[in-house]
Design a protein around this motif. Structure first.
Motif, PDB file in Angstrom:
ATOM      1  N   SER A 227       0.699  -1.280  -0.067  1.00 39.93           N
ATOM      2  CA  SER A 227       0.308   0.059  -0.135  1.00 39.93           C
ATOM      3  C   SER A 227       0.899   1.371   0.006  1.00 39.93           C
ATOM      4  O   SER A 227       0.647   2.253  -0.727  1.00 39.93           O
ATOM      5  CB  SER A 227      -0.832   0.088   1.418  1.00 39.93           C
ATOM      6  OG  SER A 227      -1.664  -1.165   1.229  1.00 39.93           O
ATOM      7  N   ALA A 228       2.121   1.252   0.901  1.00 43.03           N
ATOM      8  CA  ALA A 228       2.893   2.462   0.751  1.00 43.03           C
ATOM      9  C   ALA A 228       3.512   2.503  -0.368  1.00 43.03           C
ATOM     10  O   ALA A 228       3.727   3.573  -0.881  1.00 43.03           O
ATOM     11  CB  ALA A 228       3.760   2.288   2.079  1.00 43.03           C
ATOM     12  N   LEU A 229       3.827   1.597  -1.244  1.00 40.41           N
ATOM     13  CA  LEU A 229       4.514   1.790  -2.432  1.00 40.41           C
ATOM     14  C   LEU A 229       3.649   2.094  -3.742  1.00 40.41           C
ATOM     15  O   LEU A 229       3.817   2.869  -4.418  1.00 40.41           O
ATOM     16  CB  LEU A 229       5.185   0.169  -2.763  1.00 40.41           C
ATOM     17  CG  LEU A 229       6.322   0.125  -2.176  1.00 40.41           C
ATOM     18  CD1 LEU A 229       7.053  -1.381  -2.249  1.00 40.41           C
ATOM     19  CD2 LEU A 229       7.612   0.976  -2.386  1.00 40.41           C
ATOM     20  N   TYR A 230       2.503   1.457  -3.636  1.00 39.54           N
ATOM     21  CA  TYR A 230       1.322   1.584  -4.841  1.00 39.54           C
ATOM     22  C   TYR A 230       0.248   2.227  -4.539  1.00 39.54           C
ATOM     23  O   TYR A 230      -0.512   2.393  -5.389  1.00 39.54           O
ATOM     24  CB  TYR A 230       1.360   0.103  -5.492  1.00 39.54           C
ATOM     25  CG  TYR A 230       2.507  -0.604  -5.658  1.00 39.54           C
ATOM     26  CD1 TYR A 230       3.548   0.030  -6.774  1.00 39.54           C
ATOM     27  CD2 TYR A 230       3.010  -1.780  -5.062  1.00 39.54           C
ATOM     28  CE1 TYR A 230       4.620  -0.644  -6.982  1.00 39.54           C
ATOM     29  CE2 TYR A 230       3.921  -2.491  -5.213  1.00 39.54           C
ATOM     30  CZ  TYR A 230       4.877  -1.758  -6.197  1.00 39.54           C
ATOM     31  OH  TYR A 230       6.023  -2.563  -6.704  1.00 39.54           O
ATOM     32  N   GLY A 231      -0.017   2.671  -3.416  1.00 38.10           N
ATOM     33  CA  GLY A 231      -1.247   3.273  -3.213  1.00 38.10           C
ATOM     34  C   GLY A 231      -2.343   2.433  -2.299  1.00 38.10           C
ATOM     35  O   GLY A 231      -2.655   1.138  -2.344  1.00 38.10           O
ATOM     36  N   ARG A 232      -3.411   3.293  -1.796  1.00 41.06           N
ATOM     37  CA  ARG A 232      -4.726   2.417  -1.275  1.00 41.06           C
ATOM     38  C   ARG A 232      -5.186   1.304  -1.993  1.00 41.06           C
ATOM     39  O   ARG A 232      -5.488   0.220  -1.477  1.00 41.06           O
ATOM     40  CB  ARG A 232      -5.281   3.434  -0.704  1.00 41.06           C
ATOM     41  CG  ARG A 232      -4.949   4.516   0.515  1.00 41.06           C
ATOM     42  CD  ARG A 232      -5.931   5.728   0.752  1.00 41.06           C
ATOM     43  NE  ARG A 232      -5.957   6.447  -0.304  1.00 41.06           N
ATOM     44  CZ  ARG A 232      -6.558   7.769  -0.174  1.00 41.06           C
ATOM     45  NH1 ARG A 232      -7.476   8.035   0.819  1.00 41.06           N
ATOM     46  NH2 ARG A 232      -6.461   8.547  -1.480  1.00 41.06           N
ATOM     47  N   VAL A 233      -5.585   1.915  -3.277  1.00 39.18           N
ATOM     48  CA  VAL A 233      -6.339   0.955  -3.921  1.00 39.18           C
ATOM     49  C   VAL A 233      -5.666  -0.636  -4.226  1.00 39.18           C
ATOM     50  O   VAL A 233      -6.019  -1.580  -3.875  1.00 39.18           O
ATOM     51  CB  VAL A 233      -6.739   1.529  -5.375  1.00 39.18           C
ATOM     52  CG1 VAL A 233      -7.502   0.365  -6.259  1.00 39.18           C
ATOM     53  CG2 VAL A 233      -7.551   2.719  -5.161  1.00 39.18           C
ATOM     54  N   SER A 234      -4.277  -0.349  -4.591  1.00 38.53           N
ATOM     55  CA  SER A 234      -3.527  -1.554  -4.690  1.00 38.53           C
ATOM     56  C   SER A 234      -3.417  -2.287  -3.518  1.00 38.53           C
ATOM     57  O   SER A 234      -3.419  -3.362  -3.649  1.00 38.53           O
ATOM     58  CB  SER A 234      -2.069  -1.006  -5.098  1.00 38.53           C
ATOM     59  OG  SER A 234      -2.160  -0.191  -6.278  1.00 38.53           O
ATOM     60  N   GLY A 235      -3.403  -1.670  -2.384  1.00 41.28           N
ATOM     61  CA  GLY A 235      -3.284  -2.195  -0.924  1.00 41.28           C
ATOM     62  C   GLY A 235      -4.531  -3.235  -0.715  1.00 41.28           C
ATOM     63  O   GLY A 235      -4.523  -4.350  -0.450  1.00 41.28           O
ATOM     64  N   ILE A 236      -5.652  -2.557  -1.297  1.00 44.06           N
ATOM     65  CA  ILE A 236      -7.033  -3.550  -1.036  1.00 44.06           C
ATOM     66  C   ILE A 236      -7.236  -4.567  -1.970  1.00 44.06           C
ATOM     67  O   ILE A 236      -7.646  -5.531  -1.745  1.00 44.06           O
ATOM     68  CB  ILE A 236      -8.072  -2.258  -1.222  1.00 44.06           C
ATOM     69  CG1 ILE A 236      -8.114  -1.300  -0.159  1.00 44.06           C
ATOM     70  CG2 ILE A 236      -9.378  -3.092  -1.522  1.00 44.06           C
ATOM     71  CD1 ILE A 236      -9.246  -0.230  -0.374  1.00 44.06           C
TER      72      ILE A 236
END
Length: 208
Positions: free
Chosen positions: A32-41
């Motif tokens: 999530s830190a690397l690619y963003g919130r949506v990616s983390g989800i």
């Protein structure tokens, strides 16, 4: 059907387990830190798919193989560790790439979803944990145990979505702030590489 009091107790236990720092939520945090919130989800959805695989394995009795067979346990363990080392190398190399734009090369949602599945499924400790944890809340007197195991697995997935989703949103927000600075982005990649390598070593050192 599982009584509401048993379901509630299982939900609270699962919530506490999900909030306990471990390889999966650390994995969600870094992605999530690397690619963003949506990616983390998306990674979280992949992990949840892996949980369903483990749930089905327990319901079918397949997970017992990894508890009784040292060869099967070791093979899956090294497969998972190898994948984590692969991610560690990729993250470390990304940290030395051109960061003038201040952005990490984006991965497709499918790639992130696949990472989540592989990360979860290749961890034999998860299979054994589910084999030990889920049956405690099942009772043959209430009907088919396999069906109850599936129901419990679905509840566990819901708690995972809640906890890991919160981790993804929080880490993604912080990552978005840091990504505006190229040097910070490079540092994030380095840290992610070290974390992945550490998780791989931890998996290698685990025993049945």
């Amino acid at each position: 059907m599982i009584p509401i009091d048993v379901s509630s107790l299982f939900f609270l236990a699962s919530l506490a387990l999900g909030a306990t720092p471990g390889p999966d939520n650390i994995f969600v945090l870094t992605q999530s830190a690397l690619y963003g919130r949506v990616s983390g989800i998306v990674v979280t959805l992949g992990l949840c798919t892996g949980i369903f695989v483990h749930t089905a394995a327990v319901a079918l009795g397949v997970a017992a193989i990894f508890q009784t067979s040292a060869v099967a346990f070791t093979a899956l363990k090294f497969a998972g560790a190898g994948y984590l080392f692969y991610l560690a190398i990729k993250a470390w190399r990304a940290g030395t790439s051109d960061l003038d734009a201040g952005k990490t090369p984006k991965l497709s949602h499918w790639a992130l979803y696949r990472r989540g599945i592989i990360m979860n499924v290749t961890n034999p400790k998860v299979a054994i944990f589910f084999l030990a944890f889920l049956p405690q809340f099942a009772d043959p007197a209430r009907g088919p145990v396999a069906l109850q195991i599936v129901q419990l697995g679905l509840v566990f997935i819901c708690t995972t979505l809640l906890v890991f989703g919160a981790v993804a949103i929080g880490a993604g927000t912080l990552g978005g702030i840091l990504q505006r600075t190229p040097w910070a982005q490079g540092l994030m990649n380095k840290v992610a590489g070290v974390i992945f390598a550490g998780l791989a070593m931890r998996l290698i050192m685990t025993e049945r």
